[in-house]
Write an enzyme that holds these catalytic residues in place. Structure first.
Site, PDB file in Angstrom:
ATOM      1  CB  CYS A  12      -3.030   2.058   4.230  1.00  0.00           C
ATOM      2  SG  CYS A  12      -2.601   0.250   4.123  1.00  0.00           S
ATOM      3  N   GLY A  38      -8.421   1.390   7.835  1.00  0.00           N
ATOM      4  CA  GLY A  38      -7.734   0.139   8.263  1.00  0.00           C
ATOM      5  C   GLY A  38      -7.847  -0.145   9.542  1.00  0.00           C
ATOM      6  CG  ASN A 112      -3.466   5.012   1.149  1.00  0.00           C
ATOM      7  OD1 ASN A 112      -4.266   5.699   0.706  1.00  0.00           O
ATOM      8  ND2 ASN A 112      -3.999   3.540   0.812  1.00  0.00           N
ATOM      9  N   GLY A 113      -1.913   2.525  -0.832  1.00  0.00           N
ATOM     10  CA  GLY A 113      -1.733   1.957  -2.271  1.00  0.00           C
ATOM     11  C   GLY A 113      -0.887   0.796  -2.385  1.00  0.00           C
ATOM     12  CE1 TYR A 252     -18.409   1.125   1.745  1.00  0.00           C
ATOM     13  CE2 TYR A 252     -16.280   0.374   0.772  1.00  0.00           C
ATOM     14  CZ  TYR A 252     -17.350   0.230   1.953  1.00  0.00           C
ATOM     15  OH  TYR A 252     -17.022  -0.780   2.603  1.00  0.00           O
TER      16      TYR A 252
END
Ligand code: SF4
Length: 470
Positions: A12, A38, A112-113, A252
């Site tokens: 996210c 996302g 996020n997470g 990445y």
């Protein structure tokens, strides 16, 4: 490498702004810059000081807001979210921000997470009478805030955060305040910026550049920031711990033009390519990178060895999302749709193919074959990160251990499976040097758990992989 064919997906991105007359529109453009984090759902909540206004939906941000809906989201503060979800977890109800309305203090939350103790907390909440409406662990945080018994909202948030474990970069919006927090280990990135007089928060700094905001600083691990019309106030909800920022963000996930914890992602990737070249040199005619995220490391490898960098692989930019399918069979087909080897570059050449990581190995094998079918005489695969041998519990949808090629095979076995002439990976120490360098690990330490198995937080027996979460 291409996220959707690799089987390695970010979970996210969050963006927020306080004090801007076009809050929803700026948030829309901020989320657009974070779209790589996302693609399954997006949403924005604004406040006009009396009410919260929500628009969210499944799909890309420009699909969700195709009718210019941000024009109807009134108010000069907003939080927004882009979401990734695997098959089965992508329902509308899980798209964030999640909005909880109440007579007093409605609350919207974007996260996020991934929490590692969400399952146990959900059971506790349900036993106490809470009715959970989503499979997202973000909802757990909202319920804990509401049930804390604290009158002041910052105290209620601190109480809730003392109970959750794992990775979270959070934004919370009420009618009159915004809260921003990062977990005590700082697993996911979150930066603070300014756009004129407005405060801006983003998962990655690339969204600041797009919206014209200026970077101010990182939101610190264990920090809770309150922003309101009276200004910005910072407090701590946890003691200072050694930072464990996800190293895969550098390898990445993040955009090369983003700076994470003060370090540019492209520059870090280039260093990874250079160190990889020192650790695993090879005689060859050309170096090529797998677009997009491996290009920086391939350039670094080329610079360190003197072997020319060439565009041996190109990406077809016009393949639609129709082809982004979670099934392995369609994923593999997707490689052919999305990548092509450039025959005029690789024919008759010994090629070094630099990639950022290997998850299942099926994609690497197809690319090696593609290069050989295009006439490469040798293909030497160099991976600019260590072998991924362990799953991630912090918000990255890596495969389960049984699907990770490096968890089940030696490097020589992997070389044979992907049909390469040689295969080498960057060492864990090499990765650490490229990202942390001479910086203090207390402030610049990284998580390497998917390579080493040393998780920076407790992992519980009922910790689940983040298939349905964000
Ligand atoms: S386990 Fe790997 S992917 Fe997950 S947070 Fe740590 S470094 Fe990142």
């Amino acid at each position: 490498m291409l996220a959707e064919i690799k089987g390695l997906n970010e979970e996210c991105g969050v963006f927020a702004i306080w004090g801007h007359e076009k809050a929803a529109e700026v948030t829309y453009y901020g989320l657009h810059a974070l779209q790589h984090r996302g693609q399954e759902g997006a949403g924005v909540v604004t406040t006009d000081r009396e009410n919260l206004h929500l628009h969210k939906g499944l799909g890309l941000i420009n699909e969700v807001f195709a009718g210019g809906e941000f024009n109807k989201l009134n108010g000069n503060a907003a939080i927004g979210h882009v979401r990734y979800a695997t098959a089965g977890g992508g329902g509308y109800e899980n798209v964030q921000p999640l909005l909880f309305r109440s007579q007093r203090d409605s609350l919207a939350i974007a996260h996020n997470g991934n929490l590692v103790n969400a399952y146990g907390l959900k059971q506790q909440l349900e036993a106490q009478g809470s009715i959970l409406q989503t499979s997202s662990d973000t909802e757990v945080i909202a319920h804990l805030i509401k049930r804390s018994g604290q009158i002041e909202l910052d105290e209620a948030i601190k109480s809730a955060l003392s109970m959750v474990k794992g990775a979270y970069s959070l934004t919370i919006l009420t009618e009159t305040q915004m809260f921003v927090a990062v977990d005590p280990k700082g697993l996911r990135p979150l930066s603070l910026g300014k756009l004129g007089d407005a405060w801006v928060v983003s998962s990655e700094t690339c969204a600041f550049d797009v919206t014209g905001a200026e970077y101010v600083r990182e939101v610190e691990p264990g920090e809770l920031i309150t922003i309101s019309d009276t200004g910005l106030h910072s407090q701590r909800f946890s003691s200072t711990l050694e930072r464990s920022l996800c190293s895969m963000e550098y390898v990445y996930f993040s955009r090369p033009d983003s700076d994470l914890n003060g370090q540019n992602v492209h520059a870090s990737r280039k260093k990874m390519g250079k160190v990889l070249a020192q650790e695993a040199p090879i005689e060859a005619d050309v170096v090529t990178g797998v677009p997009d995220s491996s290009i920086s490391a391939a350039i670094g490898f080329s610079e360190a060895t003197g072997i020319p960098y060439e565009l041996g692989l190109i990406k077809n930019r016009y393949v639609g999302r129709t082809f982004i399918q979670p099934s392995q069979e369609l994923r593999e087909q997707g490689v052919k749709m999305k990548l092509s080897a450039v025959r005029g570059i690789v024919k008759g050449k010994r090629v070094v193919m630099v990639d950022d990581s290997i998850v299942r190995g099926t994609t690497s094998k197809r690319i090696v074959r593609m290069l050989k079918e295009a006439g490469a005489t040798e293909v030497h695969v160099r991976i600019a990160s260590p072998p991924i041998q362990n799953p991630c519990f912090y918000g990255i949808d890596t495969s389960t251990t049984s699907e990770l090629i490096a968890a089940n095979h030696s490097i020589e076995e992997m070389r044979e499976l992907i049909e390469a002439d040689s295969l080498s990976f960057l060492s864990v120490d090499g990765l650490q040097d490229c990202i942390v360098g001479d910086n203090d690990v207390m402030t610049h330490g990284i998580c390497k758990a998917c390579f080493t198995g040393n998780y920076p937080t407790e992992i519980y027996p009922d910790t689940v992989l983040p298939a349905y979460k964000c």
